[in-house]
Design an enzyme around this catalytic site. Structure first.
Site: not given
Length: 250
Positions: A141, A155
């Site tokens: 990401s 995350y």
């Protein structure tokens, strides 16, 4: 190789393959000639997508459970006659700054995003080593590289770990015919991202900070994935590839 079929003869396992980026990739890889194994916690969705594609199979897979991952990989290798590639798309997000996040939420995010990636690649590697020019593509990401969200410490940590794991695989297996690269998407319009915003309380200024000024579509990630799994990226390993609308260029 047929025109537009750069993945003909390739056999590729996708974890988290029934939705979002995984499903878009399954469709793209299938269209480019690959036989695809769709492994997902949602067995029904995986089966429906496999039926739609035709040259695909499906299995139920909980990427946090070693036995479940091992069984899904074994089934894929058996049904497809081996594996040439693995794509790890399973992921979750939970909101929380470090002083707010529960240990349970932290552990669940790490288990799916990071440990799940490790388990899938570990189980697939014996098959990848037996193939010619095999390829691993992990999904990181922009949060692997910058703090794109404002309250997703678990995350962000998990996706940073995916980058480190991918580089380790790339270096460790470069002399054995296995390449590994990490795709780091920006803000993609997926069910996971929508749930994170609407149900998990994730807040972000990433879209506003993206020079292209919009969210990506999953199909836009699928095109990059197809390239990374193909022979066209034969001199790429250990790379962190951003497809983020310019977000990390700032």
């Amino acid at each position: 190789m047929e025109s537009g079929k750069r993945l003909s003869g390739r056999r590729i396992l996708i974890t988290g393959g029934a939705g979002g980026i995984g499903a878009a990739a399954a469709r793209r890889l299938s269209a480019e000639g690959a036989a695809v194994a769709i492994a997902d916690l949602d067995a029904g969705a995986a089966q429906r997508l496999a039926s739609e594609l035709g040259n695909a199979m499906s299995s139920e897979c909980d990427v946090t459970q070693e036995g479940s991952v091992d069984a899904a990989v074994a089934a894929a290798a058996r049904e497809l006659g081996g594996l040439d590639g693995v794509l790890t798309c399973a992921g979750i997000a939970r909101s929380g700054l470090p002083h707010e996040m529960s240990v349970a939420d932290w552990t669940s995010v790490i288990a799916v995003n990071l440990t799940g990636t490790f388990l899938a690649v570990r189980a697939a590697l014996p098959h990848l080593l037996a193939a010619d020019d095999s390829s691993v593509v992990t999904i990181g990401s922009v949060a692997s590289l910058v703090s794109a969200n404002t309250n997703t410490c678990g995350y962000d940590a998990s996706k940073s770990g995916v980058v480190g794991l991918t580089r380790s695989i790339a270096v460790g297996y470069a002399d054995r015919g296995v390449r590994a690269n990490c795709l780091c998407p920006g803000v993609v319009d997926t069910p996971l991202a929508r749930r994170a915003r609407e149900e998990e309380g994730v807040t972000s200024n990433a879209v506003a900070a993206t020079p292209l000024g919009r969210r990506a579509e999953p199909d836009e990630m699928a095109g990059v994935i197809a390239f990374l799994l193909s022979a066209e990226s034969s001199y790429m390993t250990g790379s962190v590839v951003t497809a983020d609308g310019g977000l990390t260029a700032r």
